[in-house]
Design a protein around this motif. Structure first.
Motif, PDB file in Angstrom:
ATOM      1  N   UNK A 154       0.852  -1.188   0.000  1.00  0.00           N
ATOM      2  CA  UNK A 154       0.000   0.000   0.000  1.00  0.00           C
ATOM      3  C   UNK A 154       0.891   1.243   0.000  1.00  0.00           C
ATOM      4  N   UNK A 155       0.719   2.089  -1.021  1.00  0.00           N
ATOM      5  CA  UNK A 155       1.497   3.328  -1.027  1.00  0.00           C
ATOM      6  C   UNK A 155       0.680   4.449  -0.382  1.00  0.00           C
ATOM      7  N   UNK A 156       1.300   5.591  -0.288  1.00  0.00           N
ATOM      8  CA  UNK A 156       0.665   6.715   0.410  1.00  0.00           C
ATOM      9  C   UNK A 156      -0.624   7.141  -0.284  1.00  0.00           C
ATOM     10  N   UNK A 157      -0.583   7.112  -1.615  1.00  0.00           N
ATOM     11  CA  UNK A 157      -1.768   7.492  -2.370  1.00  0.00           C
ATOM     12  C   UNK A 157      -2.961   6.573  -2.070  1.00  0.00           C
ATOM     13  N   UNK A 158      -2.684   5.266  -2.050  1.00  0.00           N
ATOM     14  CA  UNK A 158      -3.756   4.303  -1.766  1.00  0.00           C
ATOM     15  C   UNK A 158      -4.287   4.516  -0.355  1.00  0.00           C
ATOM     16  N   UNK A 159      -3.376   4.764   0.576  1.00  0.00           N
ATOM     17  CA  UNK A 159      -3.797   4.999   1.969  1.00  0.00           C
ATOM     18  C   UNK A 159      -4.725   6.213   2.031  1.00  0.00           C
ATOM     19  N   UNK A 160      -4.384   7.251   1.265  1.00  0.00           N
ATOM     20  CA  UNK A 160      -5.194   8.475   1.269  1.00  0.00           C
ATOM     21  C   UNK A 160      -6.571   8.189   0.671  1.00  0.00           C
ATOM     22  N   UNK A 161      -6.588   7.346  -0.368  1.00  0.00           N
ATOM     23  CA  UNK A 161      -7.847   7.041  -1.022  1.00  0.00           C
ATOM     24  C   UNK A 161      -8.765   6.215  -0.108  1.00  0.00           C
ATOM     25  N   UNK A 162      -8.170   5.239   0.552  1.00  0.00           N
ATOM     26  CA  UNK A 162      -8.960   4.406   1.462  1.00  0.00           C
ATOM     27  C   UNK A 162      -9.517   5.268   2.600  1.00  0.00           C
ATOM     28  N   UNK A 163      -8.695   6.176   3.098  1.00  0.00           N
ATOM     29  CA  UNK A 163      -9.150   7.065   4.179  1.00  0.00           C
ATOM     30  C   UNK A 163     -10.314   7.914   3.694  1.00  0.00           C
TER      31      UNK A 163
ATOM     32  N   UNK B  96      -4.306  13.641   8.259  1.00  0.00           N
ATOM     33  CA  UNK B  96      -3.402  14.715   7.830  1.00  0.00           C
ATOM     34  C   UNK B  96      -2.310  14.097   6.962  1.00  0.00           C
ATOM     35  N   UNK B  97      -1.816  14.886   6.012  1.00  0.00           N
ATOM     36  CA  UNK B  97      -0.884  14.306   5.047  1.00  0.00           C
ATOM     37  C   UNK B  97       0.396  13.801   5.715  1.00  0.00           C
ATOM     38  N   UNK B  98       0.797  14.457   6.845  1.00  0.00           N
ATOM     39  CA  UNK B  98       2.025  13.973   7.494  1.00  0.00           C
ATOM     40  C   UNK B  98       1.794  12.623   8.184  1.00  0.00           C
ATOM     41  N   UNK B  99       0.538  12.273   8.406  1.00  0.00           N
ATOM     42  CA  UNK B  99       0.260  10.983   9.057  1.00  0.00           C
ATOM     43  C   UNK B  99       0.113   9.833   8.054  1.00  0.00           C
ATOM     44  N   UNK B 100       0.064  10.167   6.780  1.00  0.00           N
ATOM     45  CA  UNK B 100      -0.191   9.134   5.770  1.00  0.00           C
ATOM     46  C   UNK B 100       0.899   8.062   5.676  1.00  0.00           C
ATOM     47  N   UNK B 101       2.175   8.441   5.721  1.00  0.00           N
ATOM     48  CA  UNK B 101       3.195   7.380   5.627  1.00  0.00           C
ATOM     49  C   UNK B 101       3.047   6.333   6.725  1.00  0.00           C
ATOM     50  N   UNK B 102       2.747   6.780   7.942  1.00  0.00           N
ATOM     51  CA  UNK B 102       2.599   5.829   9.054  1.00  0.00           C
ATOM     52  C   UNK B 102       1.367   4.951   8.839  1.00  0.00           C
TER      53      UNK B 102
ATOM     54  N   UNK C  35       0.053   4.113   5.905  1.00  0.00           N
ATOM     55  CA  UNK C  35       0.378   3.153   4.849  1.00  0.00           C
ATOM     56  C   UNK C  35       1.212   2.006   5.424  1.00  0.00           C
ATOM     57  N   UNK C  36       2.122   2.372   6.321  1.00  0.00           N
ATOM     58  CA  UNK C  36       2.970   1.342   6.938  1.00  0.00           C
ATOM     59  C   UNK C  36       2.111   0.368   7.755  1.00  0.00           C
ATOM     60  N   UNK C  37       1.126   0.898   8.495  1.00  0.00           N
ATOM     61  CA  UNK C  37       0.236   0.040   9.289  1.00  0.00           C
ATOM     62  C   UNK C  37      -0.512  -0.941   8.392  1.00  0.00           C
ATOM     63  N   UNK C  38      -1.015  -0.403   7.282  1.00  0.00           N
ATOM     64  CA  UNK C  38      -1.704  -1.272   6.315  1.00  0.00           C
ATOM     65  C   UNK C  38      -0.779  -2.393   5.885  1.00  0.00           C
ATOM     66  N   UNK C  39       0.431  -2.018   5.533  1.00  0.00           N
ATOM     67  CA  UNK C  39       1.374  -3.010   5.027  1.00  0.00           C
ATOM     68  C   UNK C  39       1.706  -4.061   6.080  1.00  0.00           C
ATOM     69  N   UNK C  40       1.800  -3.626   7.355  1.00  0.00           N
ATOM     70  CA  UNK C  40       2.069  -4.591   8.437  1.00  0.00           C
ATOM     71  C   UNK C  40       0.929  -5.606   8.513  1.00  0.00           C
ATOM     72  N   UNK C  41      -0.312  -5.085   8.435  1.00  0.00           N
ATOM     73  CA  UNK C  41      -1.488  -5.977   8.524  1.00  0.00           C
ATOM     74  C   UNK C  41      -1.512  -6.934   7.343  1.00  0.00           C
ATOM     75  N   UNK C  42      -1.292  -6.382   6.149  1.00  0.00           N
ATOM     76  CA  UNK C  42      -1.317  -7.220   4.947  1.00  0.00           C
ATOM     77  C   UNK C  42      -0.187  -8.248   4.992  1.00  0.00           C
TER      78      UNK C  42
END
Lengths: 504, 95
Positions: free
Chosen positions: B3-12, B20-26, B28-35
């Motif tokens: 999951x990249x940052x863009x996908x994370x933003x879209x899902x949100x 907030x945009x500064x929270x998106x990388x974290x 996306x990382x959470x998504x990736x950990x779950x996946x």
């Protein structure tokens, strides 16, 4: 089984600027399940209640509320499936379709994407006597309806009523087997008829209890046959979905417009975008629902609140055993048993109450053809004049059968029978008694008719001479005799006597 | 799958959760950990094992078709930020 045979209709062809084009149409019909309570709650489904009064905390999606399925709604959907000769899946499951809209408090609709309750079936769509389209049903799934948003009560606010939220719907999905606007309307008519026979949906389109989404695409002649051979959609054009239509007339207009729009795009060298469109009946055109585009990512997943729905074959068999006679069978039986034309049989079986009325009449009166004529032409015609339907008919089947029996026994003439019908319709009473009391009996006593014939012949020597030269003029004497006897003379006897006396 | 940052933003956005945009990388990382954990589950060979849909062997509970609920407009509307004439009133939604 009594089956009528039929031929497939020709597909509708629309001439473009460069080619002829054919239409390919698939439909999704949303039919509200006839039930007392909603699909997953105990709130009422009654139409027209105070806003937000038929709402439980489940429907309002209050935190912690859990859905409990209404078994009768499932039974109704199974019954519908059986009525469409469809496969019933003993295991099905519910999924969440996620999107945000003010009239969807859960934020998702509980539906059945991956494992629908009902699989493939079919429906015969009658076009005219001897011509019908077989339309394949792909699936039927059970899902929740959304609430209702009202946009015109306030300039700045939309008003939301959740009474319809959570009411059970059957989504009946057809294959793209419909080949023209008229067939599309006929498909909805037939589906509505079957649902009403089954008692699984009241088919009230005005209240939104039956609505259709129509998928329309165009193709060059010959392409559809390739699709049918291979089931490869690559042979067909890109489709557009016209949403939420609840009128046969608008369905036809929308398809017509949409087909021409697509033809213009393709002939100009463009591509049709696959999209959802709305039909605007005031402007007579379809337009794109752009607002829906982004929301199209529904992120379906199995609903964690509901276990898979498992039903037993024995239960399905019990429902199958309780199915009523369906329109196709009833029509075929009326043709075979009562000797009706297919057209008359179609008219009489359009509504199950009409068919039941006719059967009562014909059972009491005998003579299918005569009974059909009287029910269709006299009774339906008269009811229509008063804007009534059969449930309000002042003439009972027994009374109508009484009138028909009087015609059959030659007690009254067809013309007097119409007068008698009007009396029974507006005043009531036993037809035989009325005929007796008011002296409406046909004179079949040849002696009395003979006297009348003799008198008229004696009084009109000039006419006699003319008639003897031109036998067609004998009709004048028949008319005079009928007049003299107040229309009660048996026309057949009068004809014979007039001819004999004039020496024709 | 990553999951990249863009996908994370879209899902949100689809879930109507403001991030907030500064929270998106974290995120996306959470998504990736779950996946990543799911992918680990995918390594298990479940050939021939019937899917388990519930931890308890239960049949889906059913209700009979009777009206047992509703008729409480005031309670249903009690938490609405705005309600008028028995309706929920929401900012204008135009199709």
């Amino acid at each position: 089984m009594l089956d009528l045979t039929y031929e497939a209709p020709k597909p509708k062809v629309i001439a473009g600027a460069k080619h002829d084009w054919e239409l390919v149409i698939g439909m999704e019909i949303h039919a509200q399940v006839a039930s007392q309570a909603k699909l997953f709650s105990g709130a009422s489904t009654k139409f027209g209640a105070e806003p937000n009064s038929n709402v439980s905390f489940v429907d309002a999606a209050m935190p912690g509320m859990l859905p409990v399925i209404n078994e009768y709604c499932i039974e109704q959907a199974v019954r519908t499936g059986l009525g469409l000769k469809a496969q019933i899946n003993l295991t099905s499951a519910f999924d969440r379709k996620n999107y945000f809209y003010p009239d969807l408090p859960q934020g998702y609709q509980i539906s059945q994407l991956y494992h629908p309750l009902v699989g493939e079936g079919e429906v015969i769509v009658d076009m005219e006597p001897g011509v019908a389209r077989l339309v394949r049903i792909e699936r039927i799934h059970v899902e929740q309806d959304a609430g209702k948003s009202i946009h015109d009560m306030d300039p700045n606010m939309s008003f939301v009523d959740l009474n319809r939220t959570g009411v059970a719907l059957m989504e009946i999905v057809s294959r793209p087997d419909i080949r023209g606007p008229e067939e599309a309307a006929a498909y909805v008519v037939k589906m509505r008829q079957i649902l009403r026979y089954l008692g699984t949906c009241d088919g009230n389109m005005q209240n939104g209890n039956l609505r259709a989404d129509v998928n329309v695409s165009i193709c060059l002649p010959g392409q559809y046959e390739k699709y049918m051979e291979t089931q490869d959609f690559g042979h067909l054009g890109t489709r557009c979905e016209i949403k939420n239509m609840n009128s046969m007339r608008f369905i036809q207009q929308a398809i017509d417009y949409e087909a021409k729009r697509q033809i213009a795009i393709v002939e100009a060298g463009g591509n049709v975008d696959q999209e959802t469109r709305l039909y605007d009946p005031d402007k007579g055109e379809t337009r794109s629902m752009r607002s829906k585009e982004e929301a199209h990512d529904y992120r379906y997943f199995p609903c964690p609140d509901l276990l898979p729905l498992e039903i037993e074959q024995g239960w399905v068999d019990d429902i199958a055993a309780s199915l009523p006679e369906l329109p196709d069978e009833k029509k075929a039986r009326f043709v075979k048993i009562f000797g009706l034309s297919e057209y008359d049989a179609s008219v009489l079986t359009a509504e199950v109450v009409n068919a039941a009325y006719f059967e009562e009449v014909v059972t009491a009166a005998g003579d299918g053809k005569l009974s059909a004529n009287w029910v269709i032409n006299e009774l339906f015609g008269r009811l229509k004049k008063d804007d009534c339907d059969i449930a309000d008919s002042p003439v009972s089947p027994t009374q109508l059968a009484g009138i028909i029996k009087l015609i059959k026994s030659d007690a009254i003439s067809g013309k007097i029978a119409k007068d008698l019908f009007e009396i029974v319709y507006s005043e009531g009473g036993d037809p035989e008694q009325i005929v007796e009391d008011r002296g409406m009996k046909q004179v079949t006593d040849t002696g009395a008719i003979e006297t009348a014939v003799d008198e008229i012949i004696a009084a009109n020597p000039a006419q006699v001479e003319k008639a003897q030269q031109n036998p067609k003029l004998a009709g004048w004497f028949v008319g005079q005799v009928m007049k003299a006897t107040g229309g009660k003379a048996n026309p057949k006897a009068v004809n014979e006597l007039v001819a004999a006396k004039l020496g024709l | 799958m990553s999951i990249d940052i863009e996908t994370a933003a879209r899902v949100a956005k689809l879930a109507r959760i403001k991030v907030e945009s500064e929270d998106l990388p974290a995120l996306a990382q959470s998504f990736n950990d779950i996946l990543g954990f799911i992918e680990q589950l995918n390594e298990v060979d479940v050939e021939g094992v019937e899917p388990m849909v519930s931890v308890t062997p239960m049949r889906l509970k059913r209700r009979t078709d009777g009206v047992t609920d509703g008729d409480m407009q005031d309670k249903v509307l009690a938490n609405a930020p705005d309600a008028r004439e028995g309706f929920f009133a929401v900012p204008k939604v135009v199709e």
